[in-house]
Design a protein around this motif. Structure first.
Motif, short mmCIF file in Angstrom:
data_model
loop_
_atom_site.label_atom_id
_atom_site.label_comp_id
_atom_site.label_asym_id
_atom_site.label_seq_id
_atom_site.Cartn_x
_atom_site.Cartn_y
_atom_site.Cartn_z
N GLU A 105 0.82 -1.20 0.00
CA GLU A 105 0.00 0.00 0.00
C GLU A 105 0.86 1.26 0.00
OE1 GLU A 105 -4.09 -1.44 2.30
OE2 GLU A 105 -2.36 -0.75 3.48
N LEU A 106 1.97 1.25 0.75
CA LEU A 106 2.86 2.41 0.77
C LEU A 106 3.40 2.71 -0.62
CD1 LEU A 106 4.90 1.78 4.05
CD2 LEU A 106 3.04 3.41 3.71
N ASN A 107 3.83 1.67 -1.33
CA ASN A 107 4.35 1.86 -2.69
C ASN A 107 3.27 2.40 -3.61
OD1 ASN A 107 6.97 0.97 -2.11
ND2 ASN A 107 6.40 -1.17 -2.39
N ALA A 108 2.04 1.88 -3.46
CA ALA A 108 0.94 2.33 -4.31
C ALA A 108 0.59 3.79 -4.03
CB ALA A 108 -0.28 1.44 -4.10
N ILE A 109 0.64 4.18 -2.77
CA ILE A 109 0.35 5.58 -2.40
C ILE A 109 1.35 6.52 -3.04
CG2 ILE A 109 0.27 7.23 -0.49
CD1 ILE A 109 -0.76 4.92 1.26
N LEU A 110 2.65 6.19 -2.93
CA LEU A 110 3.68 7.04 -3.51
C LEU A 110 3.51 7.19 -5.02
CD1 LEU A 110 7.05 6.21 -1.72
CD2 LEU A 110 5.80 8.35 -1.70
N GLU A 111 3.13 6.09 -5.67
CA GLU A 111 2.97 6.12 -7.13
C GLU A 111 1.82 7.01 -7.57
OE1 GLU A 111 2.48 2.09 -8.28
OE2 GLU A 111 4.58 1.52 -7.88
N LEU A 117 6.51 11.00 1.58
CA LEU A 117 7.77 10.27 1.71
C LEU A 117 8.43 10.56 3.06
CD1 LEU A 117 9.81 8.39 0.37
CD2 LEU A 117 10.91 10.41 -0.62
N VAL A 118 8.41 11.82 3.48
CA VAL A 118 8.97 12.18 4.78
C VAL A 118 8.18 11.49 5.89
CG1 VAL A 118 9.37 14.05 6.42
CG2 VAL A 118 9.90 14.38 4.01
N GLY A 119 6.84 11.51 5.78
CA GLY A 119 6.02 10.85 6.79
C GLY A 119 6.28 9.37 6.88
N MET A 120 6.48 8.72 5.74
CA MET A 120 6.77 7.28 5.71
C MET A 120 8.09 6.95 6.37
SD MET A 120 5.55 6.35 1.81
CE MET A 120 6.69 4.97 1.81
N ARG A 162 -5.65 15.99 -1.41
CA ARG A 162 -4.63 15.35 -2.24
C ARG A 162 -4.27 13.96 -1.72
NH1 ARG A 162 -3.89 20.55 -3.72
NH2 ARG A 162 -2.78 20.94 -5.68
N PHE A 163 -4.17 13.83 -0.40
CA PHE A 163 -3.83 12.51 0.14
C PHE A 163 -4.99 11.53 -0.03
CE2 PHE A 163 -3.01 9.32 3.45
CZ PHE A 163 -1.69 9.01 3.13
N LYS A 164 -6.22 12.00 0.17
CA LYS A 164 -7.38 11.13 -0.03
C LYS A 164 -7.47 10.67 -1.48
CE LYS A 164 -10.43 12.65 3.71
NZ LYS A 164 -11.74 13.27 4.06
N LYS A 165 -7.13 11.58 -2.40
CA LYS A 165 -7.16 11.21 -3.82
C LYS A 165 -6.10 10.15 -4.10
CE LYS A 165 -7.02 13.21 -8.46
NZ LYS A 165 -6.10 12.20 -9.02
N ALA A 166 -4.93 10.27 -3.49
CA ALA A 166 -3.89 9.27 -3.68
C ALA A 166 -4.34 7.91 -3.15
CB ALA A 166 -2.60 9.72 -2.97
N LEU A 167 -5.01 7.90 -2.00
CA LEU A 167 -5.53 6.64 -1.45
C LEU A 167 -6.56 6.02 -2.39
CD1 LEU A 167 -6.05 7.43 2.35
CD2 LEU A 167 -4.13 6.29 1.27
N LYS A 195 -6.36 2.57 -4.86
CA LYS A 195 -7.36 1.53 -4.60
C LYS A 195 -7.25 0.95 -3.18
CE LYS A 195 -8.10 0.19 -9.41
NZ LYS A 195 -7.43 1.40 -9.96
N ILE A 196 -6.96 1.82 -2.23
CA ILE A 196 -6.90 1.41 -0.82
C ILE A 196 -8.29 1.57 -0.22
CG2 ILE A 196 -5.91 1.93 1.44
CD1 ILE A 196 -3.37 2.74 0.00
N LYS A 197 -8.84 0.51 0.33
CA LYS A 197 -10.21 0.51 0.81
C LYS A 197 -10.24 0.53 2.34
CE LYS A 197 -11.76 -2.10 -3.23
NZ LYS A 197 -12.45 -3.34 -3.70
N ASN A 198 -11.46 0.62 2.88
CA ASN A 198 -11.69 0.61 4.34
C ASN A 198 -10.85 1.69 5.04
OD1 ASN A 198 -13.37 -1.69 4.03
ND2 ASN A 198 -11.55 -3.02 4.06
N THR A 199 -10.97 2.91 4.53
CA THR A 199 -10.20 4.01 5.11
C THR A 199 -10.94 4.74 6.24
OG1 THR A 199 -11.06 5.56 3.46
CG2 THR A 199 -9.00 4.41 2.94
N GLN A 200 -12.23 4.39 6.45
CA GLN A 200 -13.01 5.04 7.52
C GLN A 200 -13.66 4.00 8.42
OE1 GLN A 200 -15.65 7.50 5.07
NE2 GLN A 200 -14.52 9.31 5.72
N SER A 201 -13.99 4.44 9.65
CA SER A 201 -14.65 3.54 10.59
C SER A 201 -16.07 3.28 10.11
CB SER A 201 -14.68 4.15 11.99
OG SER A 201 -15.51 5.32 11.99
N ASP A 202 -16.68 2.22 10.64
CA ASP A 202 -18.03 1.84 10.23
C ASP A 202 -19.09 2.31 11.21
OD1 ASP A 202 -17.34 0.25 12.30
OD2 ASP A 202 -17.76 -1.66 11.32
#
Length: 449
Positions: free
Chosen positions: A213-219, A230-233, A308-313, A317-324
């Motif tokens: 997921e980290l690699n996909a986010i950076l891409e 990248l700094v945060g990672m 911008r970060f939400k768009k990257a997520l 294609k990173i799912k389940n980013t919020q509580s239910d």
């Protein structure tokens, strides 16, 4: 004394509430009575409406009489209190206007220095309470006029907004403390916030990202947010600290970043990983900030960074980013920028990095905070980390933990005595060992090196 409805120029209701107008000691008052207008309102209050309307009118009249009676009693009590205070202290009671609450709070003593971020947040909470009072109880001008029913009405409005328990408790805490500390000088006989219980909390913890997921986010990050991510990672720094990173805090020669965290004020010392070092070495130094575009956006439009970060997520294609939690007005994020911090800490602790080194990087003052809020290993990674670290007597004879840096050093020491064929064989075995390592073990090997 009389009831009023707020209408527009076409005589349509502008507010669903009944209002009252009255005079106390020559001073005019106009206030929201907190009684909702029901049924169909006639064109004029001189006329009768339907049954629902007349019932609400009766309730509003009773409320207005109650307010006037209470105002008379409060005025008399306040007068006696002022006389008594003047006799004992030789001076009159100071009245603290609601408009001065934010300013007064800023000068109150605190257990530890307030950060800019915390100060801004708390002053916002105080301002929102003042705005509520101005809208619902415009006749209330001073802190000493705030009553328990008014406070309960404000708390009810917070519940109607479906705030999280944590947000609700913070707002209650700051107002309770403000009235407690300013009480003696503001003529407050009894703190109207005293004794009101906090809401029970259901903490939603951030979840760590996987290496994939980290690699996909950076891409999928754009040019502004990518270096910040990248700094945060690589450093576990908070978003604000990443955006406001200055060149004076970067030591490329020795490979370290040293910053005072904005939230806790603690000093954090963070080694530069190769990927981050390469990024910093290639950046132009045309500002005191390492990422001037991100710093400006954080200062003027922080929501732009969030978007911008939400768009990257989403693009990754990173799912389940919020509580239910269906009852919350705004669902809590379980995978956001702060999850990069959770990811770093989880990977480091799972790989066996000592807690003291982790705290030195993150700037946390206690072990409890790290373990309670940030250590979130997945079950399989947790199991493997324990099996790799505990004695074989407990794990059932699992082979000893592979020490990659030591293995590389060992081959280096033997190079001169080995034939090319033997050296090739050892390197192939080393490559095979590395291929069998988990992501957590590889991360630990990098840190150890």
């Amino acid at each position: 004394m009389g009831l009023e409805l707020r209408r527009d120029k076409n005589h349509n209701l502008r507010s669903k509430w009944w209002y009252g107008r009255y005079i106390i000691n020559g001073k005019r008052h106009f206030t929201n009575l907190g009684i909702e207008v029901k049924g169909n309102a006639p064109e004029s209050l001189r006329k009768r409406g339907d049954m629902a309307f007349e019932c609400s009118r009766t309730l509003a009249e009773a409320k207005l009489k109650e307010l006037v009676s209470e105002a008379h009693s409060r005025k008399t009590a306040a007068h006696h209190l002022e006389e008594l205070y003047e006799i004992k202290a030789g001076e009159g009671i100071e009245q603290v206007p609601l408009t001065e609450m934010e300013m007064r709070w800023e000068f109150l003593p605190a257990k530890k220095p307030r950060t800019e971020q915390a100060t801004k947040a708390q002053k916002t909470n105080i301002r929102q309470f003042r705005e509520f009072m101005n809208e619902r109880y415009p006749s209330v001008q001073n802190m000493s006029q705030v009553t328990r029913p008014m406070v309960l009405a404000w708390l009810t409005s917070l519940n109607e907004r479906k705030l999280s328990g944590a947000s609700y408790n913070v707002k209650l805490s700051v107002m309770r403390g403000l009235f407690e500390q300013l009480g003696p000088e503001a003529g407050i006989l009894k703190n109207p916030f005293a004794g009101i219980p906090y809401r029970s909390l259901k903490t939603v913890h951030r979840q760590p990202f996987t290496e994939k997921e980290l690699n996909a986010i950076l891409e999928n990050c754009d040019a502004i947010i990518r270096p910040v991510v990248l700094v945060g990672m690589c450093t576990a720094m908070r978003r604000g600290d990443c955006c406001k990173l200055k060149w004076e805090s970067v030591d490329l020669r020795n490979g370290f970043i040293s910053v005072k965290t904005s939230k806790t004020g603690e000093m954090a010392e963070i080694p530069l990983f190769p990927i981050l070092r390469a990024e910093l070495e290639n950046r132009p130094r045309n500002s005191e900030f390492v990422f001037p575009e991100a710093e400006e956006m954080y200062r003027t439009n922080v929501h732009g960074l969030t978007w911008r970060f939400k768009k990257a997520l989403k693009d990754a294609k990173i799912k389940n980013t919020q509580s239910d939690n269906e009852n919350a007005s705004v669902k809590a994020s379980v995978k956001d920028f702060h999850s990069l911090r959770t990811t770093w800490i989880t990977m480091a602790l799972t790989a066996g990095v000592p807690m003291e080194l982790v705290r030195r990087v993150t700037g946390h003052s206690t072990v409890e905070i790290v373990l309670k809020h940030y250590f979130r290993p997945k079950r399989e990674e947790f199991r493997h980390a324990l099996e790799s670290s505990l004695p074989k007597a407990l794990t059932g004879g699992i082979e000893e933990r592979f020490d990659l840096p030591q293995a590389v050093l060992g081959i280096g020491e033997e190079m001169e005595s080995l034939t090319p064929e033997e050296l090739t064989k050892k390197f192939k075995a080393l490559v095979a060992k590395v291929a069998d390592m988990t992501d957590a073990e590889k991360e630990a090997a990098v840190l150890a090196a």
